[in-house]
Design an enzyme around this catalytic site. Structure first.
Site, PDB file in Angstrom:
ATOM      1  CB  ALA A 169      -0.920   0.002   1.219  1.00 32.31           C
ATOM      2  CB  ALA A 170       4.342   1.818  -0.535  1.00 26.67           C
ATOM      3  NE  ARG A 229      -1.374   4.651 -13.929  1.00 27.89           N
ATOM      4  CZ  ARG A 229      -1.395   3.358 -14.239  1.00 27.89           C
ATOM      5  NH1 ARG A 229      -2.009   2.943 -15.338  1.00 27.89           N
ATOM      6  NH2 ARG A 229      -0.824   2.470 -13.442  1.00 27.89           N
ATOM      7  N   GLY A 266       9.519  -0.486  -6.820  1.00 26.68           N
ATOM      8  CA  GLY A 266       8.874  -1.665  -7.365  1.00 26.68           C
ATOM      9  C   GLY A 266       8.252  -2.561  -6.306  1.00 26.68           C
ATOM     10  N   GLY A 301       0.255  -8.174 -16.453  1.00 25.74           N
ATOM     11  CA  GLY A 301       1.355  -9.110 -16.595  1.00 25.74           C
ATOM     12  C   GLY A 301       0.843 -10.469 -17.033  1.00 25.74           C
ATOM     13  CG  ASN A 310      -3.182   1.064 -11.124  1.00 19.83           C
ATOM     14  OD1 ASN A 310      -2.662   1.162 -10.014  1.00 19.83           O
ATOM     15  ND2 ASN A 310      -3.133  -0.038 -11.837  1.00 19.83           N
ATOM     16  NE  ARG A 368     -29.661  19.129  11.061  1.00 19.88           N
ATOM     17  CZ  ARG A 368     -29.624  20.341  11.584  1.00 19.88           C
ATOM     18  NH1 ARG A 368     -30.704  21.121  11.547  1.00 19.88           N
ATOM     19  NH2 ARG A 368     -28.519  20.789  12.150  1.00 19.88           N
ATOM     20  CE1 TYR A 401     -34.503  21.789  13.323  1.00 18.12           C
ATOM     21  CE2 TYR A 401     -35.106  23.438  14.969  1.00 18.12           C
ATOM     22  CZ  TYR A 401     -34.189  22.548  14.442  1.00 18.12           C
ATOM     23  OH  TYR A 401     -32.958  22.409  15.024  1.00 18.12           O
ATOM     24  CB  SER A 423     -51.229  24.755  13.146  1.00 12.68           C
ATOM     25  OG  SER A 423     -51.726  23.485  12.790  1.00 12.68           O
TER      26      SER A 423
END
Length: 465
Positions: free
Chosen positions: A9-10, A15, A77, A139, A227, A332, A365, A404
């Site tokens: 994970a280095a 890209r 690599g 590959g 990638n 919320r 509310y 109300s």
């Protein structure tokens, strides 16, 4: 057999063109490296070492202390990266999985099957492969006439004959741990990229007479290494299809899977129905016999049995059995509904606890409030919870009625069974059983509306001359 894992994970991920470190890009709500870690830990890895480089602190912050870390200071690599784990794992006996942190679609079942093949064959290495009609960029796995792996050649280093091979290397391996680090010491960087390839270990093994096995997956999605953003979108699509299929097989009805988005950690009970446009995120848990959607966006919520949510948003909330929400409600964080509550259209709740049977049916509310059982809160009622500096609590007792267009100026308490008349602004507590009214007496002025119209008309005529 002791099982270990090295997670690579280095890489910076140029890209991706992003400020976010590559392996932390989410797929179905979870960073890629999180999916990889879940998979590795499912197969009971005794020790897991994560090789970090760019963005090391961010990766450590996310993964925490459940793994060990080594730093690859220079990205030379994949072979060089794996070798960084030698101080931690080099002396261990057992099998080591090497897997990339940007391969979120590798399944635990595949790793387990691969480990079994590796153990039964006695091979020094086993490679996870896949067969692609168009293998460009991957590959190639080169085998002999008997199907035994001879070498792996990176796409940029392939001869025309090698490039025609369709079986590709997914980048996931099982190794005899001691033999892995012995072979890594012999790998050189004489290739087009000037890097130390992990794949060259296979050639080292073959030269020393070691056996190299392969395990070919029939799920091509497992070969995806992310990638760039195109591959990220592909991984998201495949993961979403996999998640939806799992829920369908567990008894959840998804009306339109192509338009339903469920993140990796969501749990859903049987006989729940998800309508199109539903988005379920985070650690959401949904019970049985619910109706969710259309167009419901729910994140980190706990939802009971028999709940209905449509055309609404809910975050970090709890919805009790039998409650209904929507359309067009916004729950919320901190909202808790008891059983059989009703939250109607254009209602917003925030840090509000409503007990069983209470209703806020429309255009209201309710924030920073504790509401008892069987309370009715009328259209346009609001809790006035913020004075510009501090938040204050409104408390409403059982069986109270809030008319109300009522303003409840917090901090204030309305007692059990109290009745607040429509249009009232409450600034003092209302005792249990009382009726509260606080509004100006109505005054009618006969004919005054006609006088206003006449004056306005005359003014308009003068201004037009």
């Amino acid at each position: 057999m002791k099982v270990m894992a090295i997670v690579l994970a280095a890489g910076k991920g140029k890209r991706m063109k992003s400020k976010l470190y590559k392996v932390l890009h989410p797929v179905c709500g979870k960073p890629m490296v999180g999916h990889v870690m879940d998979t590795v830990q499912t197969v009971s890895s005794d020790r897991t070492v994560v090789v970090v480089g760019h963005g090391a602190e961010a990766v450590k912050q996310y993964l925490g202390d459940r793994v060990e870390y080594v730093l690859q200071e220079q990205q030379l690599g994949t072979g060089h990266a794996a070798r960084q784990a030698e101080p931690l794992l080099g002396a261990e006996e057992g099998t080591t999985i090497v897997i990339c942190g940007d391969t979120p679609l590798v399944k635990a079942e595949t790793l387990q099957a691969m480990l079994e093949v590796h153990a039964s064959s006695g091979a020094a290495a086993t490679v996870l492969t896949a067969s692609f009609e168009n293998p460009t960029g991957y590959g190639r796995v080169i085998t002999d006439a008997n199907g035994i792996v001879q070498r792996i050649v990176e796409h940029k280093d392939c001869t025309p004959e090698e490039a025609a091979v369709k079986e590709i290397n997914t980048g996931t391996y099982c190794f005899d741990n001691r033999k892995l680090f012995s072979a890594l010491a012999k790998v050189t960087n004489g290739n087009a990229q000037g890097e130390f390839y992990l794949t060259d270990v296979i050639g080292v093994f073959k030269e020393s007479g070691e056996a190299v096995q392969r395990y070919c997956t029939d799920d091509l999605a497992e070969a995806i290494g992310v990638n760039d953003r195109i591959a990220l979108a592909d991984a998201e699509r495949f993961m979403r299809e996999r998640i939806n299929k799992r829920h369908l097989l567990e008894g959840v009805t998804i009306i339109d899977p192509a338009n339903t988005y469920i993140e990796a950690d969501v749990k859903i009970g049987s006989d729940t129905v998800l309508y199109p446009g539903t988005v379920l995120r985070g650690g959401t848990v949904i019970g049985e016999d619910c109706l969710i959607g259309p167009q419901a966006d729910i994140v980190n919520c706990t939802i009971g049995n028999g709940v209905a949510v449509k055309y609404s948003v809910a975050a970090d909330s709890v919805l009790g059995d039998g409650s209904t929400v929507g359309p067009y409600a916004n729950l919320r964080p901190g909202t808790t509904l008891g059983q059989n509550c009703k939250i109607g259209d254009f209602v917003e709740l925030k840090n509000a606890q409503l007990d069983d049977g209470s209703k806020v049916s429309h255009l209201s509310y309710v924030g920073d409030a504790k509401v008892g059982k069987e309370v009715n809160i009328g259209c346009g009622a609001i809790t006035v919870n913020y004075d510009g500096f501090n938040k204050a609590i409104t408390e409403i007792g059982d069986n109270a009625f809030i008319g109300s267009n009522v303003n409840l100026i917090a901090p204030v308490k309305v007692g059990d069974g109290a009745y607040v008349v429509a249009g009232t602004t409450i600034t003092h507590d209302v005792p249990a059983g009382d009726l509260a009214i606080a509004r100006e007496r109505q005054v009618n002025k006969p004919g005054y509306a006609d006088k206003i119209r006449s004056r306005a008309k005359a003014k308009k005529e003068r201004s037009s001359k």
